[in-house]
Design an enzyme around this catalytic site. Structure first.
Site, short mmCIF file in Angstrom:
data_model
loop_
_atom_site.label_atom_id
_atom_site.label_comp_id
_atom_site.label_asym_id
_atom_site.label_seq_id
_atom_site.Cartn_x
_atom_site.Cartn_y
_atom_site.Cartn_z
N SER A 46 1.06 -1.21 -0.18
CA SER A 46 -0.09 0.00 0.16
C SER A 46 0.90 1.29 -0.01
O SER A 46 1.70 1.35 0.81
CB SER A 46 -0.94 -0.01 1.30
OG SER A 46 -1.84 1.04 1.06
N GLU A 47 0.83 2.16 -0.96
CA GLU A 47 1.63 3.00 -1.20
C GLU A 47 1.88 4.13 -0.24
O GLU A 47 3.07 4.91 -0.26
CB GLU A 47 1.51 3.72 -2.57
CG GLU A 47 0.42 4.37 -2.79
CD GLU A 47 -0.80 3.62 -3.52
OE1 GLU A 47 -0.72 2.63 -3.25
OE2 GLU A 47 -1.84 4.13 -4.09
N ASN A 48 1.09 4.31 0.96
CA ASN A 48 1.33 5.22 1.80
C ASN A 48 2.40 4.62 2.81
O ASN A 48 2.69 5.37 3.85
CB ASN A 48 -0.05 5.41 2.67
CG ASN A 48 -0.62 3.91 3.21
OD1 ASN A 48 -0.87 3.15 2.61
ND2 ASN A 48 -1.25 4.18 4.48
#
Lengths: 218, 233
Positions: A46-48
């Site tokens: 998840s890119e966060n």
């Protein structure tokens, strides 16, 4: 019959391999996580800043500091890691993620993708989509073959502002699985009961139809 | 008293020196890991014409969204905005400028800004509106655009724990943009849930070394959740 959202996710899940690190975009791509084959280990990025995203928390487990890129509360799986946004995009931009699945408005025969902006409507931004399409080698675009008005989304040339140029090679729609090779869509598989004629009719960009186009089996 | 002690006594002191027209880099992703009390202090001060560098712009009534209420923001540099009605209204009325920046490029712009790197080449955005007007170079047969790094007059950061010397640890995905923001401010202000004495945190576990931190304060946090998604137990 066109594929359901679940069938689209099931078909994409067949591209997974044991040990894959995978980034799933918001919308139908998220459903792919429900169809990871039994016994196979896949980690969701998840890119966060999370590698090893788990399922939604129970009411007791909800933690404001534990979210995914869709800003939803989530949990981690065993063996997960958490890091900064720069680290997260280093793995994305450095080509370390094995498979990226994302939605789109349009794809064209040059492998261009438009997915973040419709001029005239409110522009919210590209988020991490431009980084994902520029950084990944293995990308599957997941979208309906045509718009609600019947307009093809597989074009000769994208009409909307691009998210990335020349970076898409695989497209799964509700009607077909296609690959982009040498400036054309190549029809690889069709949805059960969907005719080649219907796919030809709904594909605006140059389409190559091999002699044999197998039906997907579910 | 140690010259390394970064703790300040009030939020007013924490944001002292912030002036109209300055650039503020803020950590946070959505409403997760945002320096909510430092943002509230900027609202209280009423500083105007600010350029805010942050992945998002909060929501109506919370996070950076509160700075829109008195039109304190001139420009946002963000990857994804518009989760608030006021933002949309000001944008459409031409009262607010937005520079949309890909999320990874935004993180790297902060990181590079803090590391003394004025610009870098990236494939992200080549061939798109983001790449227009930017220098293009080819490396190994692939095209890249030149992106300039970002520095802030202030950086505002939300940590979990810190010692008095400003060594900071973040918690879970509240880390996000905070470590990069911390490096890129001329004055970096960090607010945390707990301040401990030097030596209480394991040096191996520090995310942001105290050298980047100018001011440190302990606060209380609402930690509002944007999308509460749950499963049945």
């Amino acid at each position: 019959m066109a594929l359901s959202r679940e069938q689209m996710a099931m078909r994409v899940a067949r591209e997974l391999q044991d040990g894959y690190y995978v980034n799933l975009g918001i919308g139908i791509p998220t459903l792919v996580a429900n169809y990871v084959p039994e016994g196979m280990d896949v980690m969701l990025q998840s890119e966060n800043g999370l590698l090893g995203m788990g399922q939604f928390p129970t009411e007791e487990e909800v933690d404001a500091d534990m979210i995914n890129a869709g800003k939803q509360t989530v949990t981690t799986v065993t063996g997960a890691s958490i890091f900064s946004s720069a680290e997260s995009f280093a793995m994305i931009r450095g080509g370390h993620v094995d498979l990226t699945v994302l939605g789109a408005f349009e794809v064209d025969i040059e492998g261009n993708i438009a997915s973040y902006m419709i001029p005239g409507k409110l522009i919210k931004g590209m988020g991490g989509a431009m980084d994902l399409v520029a950084g990944a080698d293995n990308i599957i675009v997941l979208m309906t073959h045509a718009s609600k008005h019947g307009d093809s989304k597989l074009l000769e040339k994208c009409t909307l502002p691009l998210t990335g140029a020349g970076c898409i090679k695989k497209v799964l729609t509700d009607l077909a699985y296609l690959e982009i090779e040498d400036g054309a869509f190549v029809l690889k598989e069709r949805a059960p009961g969907v005719s080649v004629e219907e796919i030809v009719e709904k594909t605006a960009g140059k389409l190559i139809v091999p002699d044999e186009v197998p039906e997907m089996v579910f | 008293m140690s010259g390394f002690d970064k703790v300040v006594g009030s939020y007013e002191e924490a944001m002292a020196g912030l002036e109209d027209g300055m650039t503020v880099i803020a950590g946070g992703f959505g409403l997760c890991g945002i320096p909510e009390n430092l943002i509230a202090e900027i609202k209280r001060k009423g500083t105007k014409e600010l350029t805010i560098v942050s992945n998002n712009c909060g929501v109506d009534g919370f996070g950076l969204g509160v700075l829109l209420e008195d039109r304190q923001v001139k420009k946002m540099i963000s990857s994804y905005v518009g989760e608030n009605a006021l933002f949309e209204k000001q944008l459409l009325a031409g009262e607010l400028e937005v520079e949309l920046t890909p999320q990874g490029t935004l993180a790297e712009k902060m990181r590079a800004g803090g590391a003394g790197i004025p610009a870098f080449y990236t494939a992200t955005g080549y061939g798109t509106l983001v790449g227009e007007g930017k220098d293009v170079r080819e490396f190994d047969g692939r095209k890249y655009i030149l992106e300039e790094s970002i520095k802030g007059d202030f950086a505002i950061v939300k940590g979990w724990k810190a010692d008095r010397f400003g060594n900071v640890i973040y918690r879970h995905t509240a880390q996000n943009f905070n470590p990069m923001a911390a490096t890129a401010g001329k004055i970096t202000v960090v607010e945390v849930e707990e301040i401990v004495e030097p030596g209480e945190l394991d040096p191996t576990q520090i995310h942001t070394p105290g050298i980047y931190v100018d001011r440190l304060i302990q606060g209380n946090f609402e930690k509002r959740i944007e999308q509460r998604t749950v499963r049945q137990a």
